[in-house]
Enzyme design. Structure first.
Site, mmCIF file in Angstrom:
data_model
loop_
_atom_site.group_PDB
_atom_site.id
_atom_site.type_symbol
_atom_site.label_atom_id
_atom_site.label_comp_id
_atom_site.label_asym_id
_atom_site.label_seq_id
_atom_site.Cartn_x
_atom_site.Cartn_y
_atom_site.Cartn_z
ATOM 1 N N TYR A 168 0.832 -1.210 0.000
ATOM 2 C CA TYR A 168 0.000 0.000 0.000
ATOM 3 C C TYR A 168 0.868 1.262 0.000
ATOM 4 C CZ TYR A 168 -3.657 3.282 1.471
ATOM 5 O OH TYR A 168 -4.529 4.344 1.543
ATOM 6 N N LYS A 172 1.413 4.284 -3.023
ATOM 7 C CA LYS A 172 1.084 5.712 -2.881
ATOM 8 C C LYS A 172 2.318 6.599 -3.113
ATOM 9 C CE LYS A 172 -3.325 5.198 -1.748
ATOM 10 N NZ LYS A 172 -4.428 5.650 -2.610
#
Ligand code: NAP
Length: 245
Positions: A168, A172
């Site tokens: 994750y 990003k």
């Protein structure tokens, strides 16, 4: 759908719930016609019905950001309804397994996260670019995260340094670089591209453990979606202003 063709047009991916739904609502309240991008038709229809019941001008666009065919089909479909798109919010995002240490993350899970969080915004931006270029001064917002900041995840005084999510977080961080790349290319077209971080928001993504409401989390995305001509491009912003990369 009273003023579909006269209003400014916005598309929010993953707009059927959470922060995306709050962004869609706020943009519709600001007099945009908002297309709710949803990968599931039924969930999308429910969100559209809820906002329409509140008197807002919204429509459904079936769109799975992880699937090339779905994205290009959605862009072709939207082109049959409108000739230009003023705002694109690349909001859809997932976290597959938040319990695994980096050494244990399965490659299949990491690829799934990248398909939505990183490749999703790239393919959606590319596919909708003709409509965005046809608008006067379009805005693109990338929904990043506090953990998208290398500065914050390596700062022991930051809450974000306590989060260690291999897939994750790196998706990003990469999305922030993608934001800068598109911002550079699209500046001559009057298109501003910025990344935002919503804060820690109570949504299904984190099992509703966040502290902010979706409306509070949506605020910075809505602000960057409605930037005037003097606004920044190629930046990273949170509710308190510029975020460090
Ligand atoms: P959420 O409530 O789980 O909503 C995620 C949305 O993305 C849902 O509408 C979901 O659709 C959609 N989505 C997932 N995969 C998709 C796909 N392949 N194609 C299209 N749509 C897809 O989570 P959220 O917290 O609102 O997250 C929104 C964005 O904010 C994400 O990018 C997330 O990384 C970011 N963010 C959230 C927080 C936070 O504290 N919540 C913090 C930082 C950043 P379904 O309903 O069909 O699953």
């Amino acid at each position: 759908m009273s003023d579909m063709n006269t209003k400014r047009q916005a598309l929010v991916t993953g707009g059927n719930k959470g922060i995306g739904l709050a962004i869609a609502k706020a943009l519709a309240e600001a007099d945009f016609f908002v297309w709710i991008g949803a990968r599931d038709k039924h969930r999308g229809e429910q969100a559209v019905a809820t906002l329409q019941k509140a008197g807002l001008d919204v429509g459904l666009l079936e769109l799975d950001v992880a699937l090339e065919e779905s994205v290009y089909h959605a862009a072709a479909e939207l082109s049959t309804h409108i000739s230009s798109l003023d705002v694109l919010v690349n909001n859809a995002g997932i976290a597959v397994d938040m319990t695994k240490a980096p050494s244990e993350v399965r490659m299949a899970d990491m690829k799934a996260v990248y398909e939505v969080n990183l490749f999703g915004p790239v393919r959606v931006t590319q596919a909708f670019l003709p409509l965005l270029k046809a608008a006067n001064q379009a805005r693109i917002v990338m929904m990043s995260s506090g953990v998208g900041s290398l500065t914050l995840i390596t700062d022991p005084t930051s809450i974000y340094s306590t989060v260690n999510l291999l897939d994750y977080t790196s998706s990003k961080v990469a999305l922030n670089a993608v934001t800068v790349s598109f911002a550079k290319e699209l500046e001559p077209f009057g298109i501003k591209v910025n990344a935002v971080e919503p804060g820690h928001v109570r949504t299904d993504l984190n099992g509703n453990t966040g502290v902010l409401t979706p409306e509070e989390g949506a605020a910075i995305a809505v602000k960057m979606a409605m930037l005037g001509p003097d606004g920044p491009t190629g930046g990273f912003f949170g509710s308190h202003g510029r975020q460090p990369w």
